[in-house]
Write a protein that holds these residues in place. Structure first.
Motif, short mmCIF file in Angstrom:
data_model
loop_
_atom_site.label_atom_id
_atom_site.label_comp_id
_atom_site.label_asym_id
_atom_site.label_seq_id
_atom_site.Cartn_x
_atom_site.Cartn_y
_atom_site.Cartn_z
N LEU A 1 49.25 -0.15 74.12
CA LEU A 1 48.24 -1.20 73.94
C LEU A 1 46.97 -0.65 73.31
O LEU A 1 46.30 -1.34 72.56
CB LEU A 1 47.89 -1.84 75.28
N GLY A 2 46.61 0.58 73.61
CA GLY A 2 45.38 1.10 73.03
C GLY A 2 45.53 2.45 72.37
O GLY A 2 44.70 2.85 71.59
N ARG B 1 44.31 -5.16 68.03
CA ARG B 1 44.89 -4.75 66.76
C ARG B 1 44.64 -5.80 65.68
O ARG B 1 44.36 -5.47 64.53
CB ARG B 1 46.40 -4.53 66.92
N MET B 2 44.76 -7.07 66.04
CA MET B 2 44.57 -8.12 65.05
C MET B 2 43.14 -8.08 64.50
O MET B 2 42.94 -8.17 63.29
CB MET B 2 44.86 -9.49 65.65
N VAL C 1 49.92 -8.55 57.43
CA VAL C 1 49.48 -8.04 58.74
C VAL C 1 49.93 -8.97 59.85
O VAL C 1 50.44 -8.52 60.89
CB VAL C 1 47.95 -7.87 58.76
N LEU C 2 49.75 -10.25 59.67
CA LEU C 2 50.13 -11.21 60.70
C LEU C 2 51.62 -11.14 60.99
O LEU C 2 52.04 -11.14 62.15
CB LEU C 2 49.73 -12.62 60.25
N GLN C 3 52.44 -11.05 59.94
CA GLN C 3 53.89 -10.99 60.17
C GLN C 3 54.29 -9.69 60.84
O GLN C 3 55.16 -9.67 61.72
CB GLN C 3 54.64 -11.15 58.84
N THR D 1 56.29 -7.18 66.05
CA THR D 1 56.14 -6.11 67.03
C THR D 1 56.14 -6.71 68.44
O THR D 1 55.29 -7.54 68.75
CB THR D 1 54.82 -5.35 66.82
N PRO D 2 57.08 -6.34 69.29
CA PRO D 2 57.11 -6.91 70.64
C PRO D 2 55.96 -6.41 71.50
O PRO D 2 55.46 -5.30 71.30
CB PRO D 2 58.45 -6.45 71.19
N ASN D 3 55.56 -7.22 72.45
CA ASN D 3 54.55 -6.80 73.42
C ASN D 3 55.07 -5.55 74.12
O ASN D 3 56.13 -5.59 74.75
CB ASN D 3 54.30 -7.92 74.44
#
Length: 435
Positions: free
Chosen positions: A21-22, A394-395, A423-425, A430-432
């Motif tokens: 996550l980070g 990330r977004m 980037v959005l795709q 990418t799974p959580n």
């Protein structure tokens, strides 16, 4: 995988996913597990940090029987990685601050525990005390996971004397909101004639947040969505995105906006009264008060539709602990309730209190300029409800790296639109990592 209590059991995969996550190393904290002791993590620095410490001092004075141990960590992904890893390792604090925009990254994997609404009501807190939108975003899969403290929207600052000389104020010295993008352009031209420098000052470089927050404000005003309602597919509206970026780039091309400034540079330029307008989150109110410049604030104007504004919300959550008693939960809820009831002090730094009894109180209403944009609390636009969105996400990082260069003409609009779509795709594919 579910535990015996029906909650997500935290596995080794969850622990590793929390690190993703980070992307920084594991740091843990011991949970208290004792009545009369409370461990609290937050990410508040600067003026917010000073205000929070004062509020915690008030809590300690009012609750001498509670041993409150607070820890302030670095804002952004480092904070969220440490919190995620501490929760995954079952060594979390009792209560922590979290942006609501980050809730979809934490709730699905069991990194935070649900809040008991009945116990929360015993502390005097219920749904009726919050704006409906913020309360809804405090839930995941129908369960309550957060208690909102505030909302911090994107706003418009303006220099009162410059705008008065430019003829933009009414008889009460109130700025007339522009009716659409071309009226705003006219206002920027007028203030530039006064300053001889810039009509608008804003951050477009560095690792700040303005490019994303400005784009999301205008895109939502135009009715745009990035994702389908289930958050699984792109709803990227290229025509709307292109229209917004072309407009913002045209302001720069005409010399109406600053160029290549990071957050500190933009603040310094507006503080030196070389711009009529400044666009940023509302948290810089103390900065300009201390600079003693003649400024005021208003909710961000409706340029492409209704005056919606990007925002996030600080909230209190329960980082995962394997065993948390009813008595411990009540201690946490009473702690949150104390801070909520005293959040007029929190509002002094610019944030709009989420606790409606405070937001409608005479004490808050008298605050200037903090209460002047209060009405936006009912219209704030949080990020899409997906794991890769929210403050410091990330977004934000990846899209800001595209939007800033487009706004000040370092990248073409066409190239920016294509890069944003990619980037959005990529994020959707990418799974959580902790779900």
């Amino acid at each position: 995988m579910l535990g015996n209590d029906g909650e997500h059991a935290l596995t080794r995969r969850t622990l590793l996913g929390a690190a993703v996550l980070g992307g920084v190393s594991l740091v843990t904290a011991c949970g208290s597990g004792q009545r009369g002791e409370l461990r609290y993590w937050n990410l508040f620095s600067g003026g917010d940090g000073d205000t929070m410490k004062a509020m915690l001092a008030d809590y300690r004075a009012a609750h001498p029987q509670v041993r409150l141990r607070d820890v302030t960590l670095e804002w952004g992904d480092r904070y969220y990685t440490k919190l995620a890893m501490a929760s995954a390792a079952e060594r979390a604090p009792d209560v922590a601050a979290l942006h609501l925009g980050r809730l979809p990254a934490f709730a699905p994997g069991g990194l935070i525990d649900p809040i008991d609404p009945d116990l929360l009501r015993r502390a005097g807190i219920g749904a009726e005390h919050f704006p409906k939108g913020l309360w809804r975003r405090s839930h995941h899969d129908g369960r309550l996971f957060a208690i909102p403290l505030d909302t911090h929207p994107f706003v418009q600052y303006f220099n009162v004397e410059i705008c008065r000389e430019a003829g933009l104020l009414d008889e009460d010295d109130v700025l007339r909101p522009p009716k659409g993008p071309e009226e705003l352009r006219a206002q920027l031209r007028a203030t530039k004639r006064v300053t001889g420098s810039h009509g608008l000052v804003l951050e477009t470089a560095g690792d700040g947040v303005v490019p994303w927050r400005l784009f999301w404000t205008l895109y939502r005003q135009a009715g745009g969505n990035l994702l389908t309602p289930d958050g699984k597919r792109s709803a990227f509206d290229e025509a709307k995105v292109r229209s917004i970026l072309e407009y913002l780039q045209s302001l720069h091309a005409e010399g109406l906006t600053s160029t290549g400034l990071d957050a500190d540079g933009a603040i310094a330029l507006f503080s030196s009264e070389r711009g009529g307008f400044f666009w940023q989150g509302e948290w810089e109110v103390r900065t300009f008060q201390e600079a003693e410049i003649p400024f005021s604030m208003m909710r961000f104007p409706g340029l492409f539709g209704p005056p919606l504004a990007e925002a996030d919300s600080h909230a209190f959550v329960l980082p995962h602990q394997p065993e948390r008693t009813e008595q411990q939960q009540l201690l946490i809820y009473e702690f949150a309730a104390h801070l909520l009831r005293n959040s007029a002090r929190w509002a002094s730094g610019g944030h709009i209190p989420a606790f409606l009894p405070v937001t409608s109180s005479p004490e808050y209403t008298r605050m200037r300029p903090q209460s002047l944009y209060r009405s936006v609390i009912d219209d704030v636009q949080l990020d899409p409800e997906v794991w890769f969105a929210g403050s410091g996400s990330r977004m934000w990082t990846e899209l800001t790296a595209i939007l800033g260069p487009v706004m000040d003409e370092r990248m073409s609009v066409g190239a920016g639109v294509a890069a944003m779509r990619r980037v959005l795709q990529d994020l959707l594919d990418t799974p959580n990592p902790v779900e």
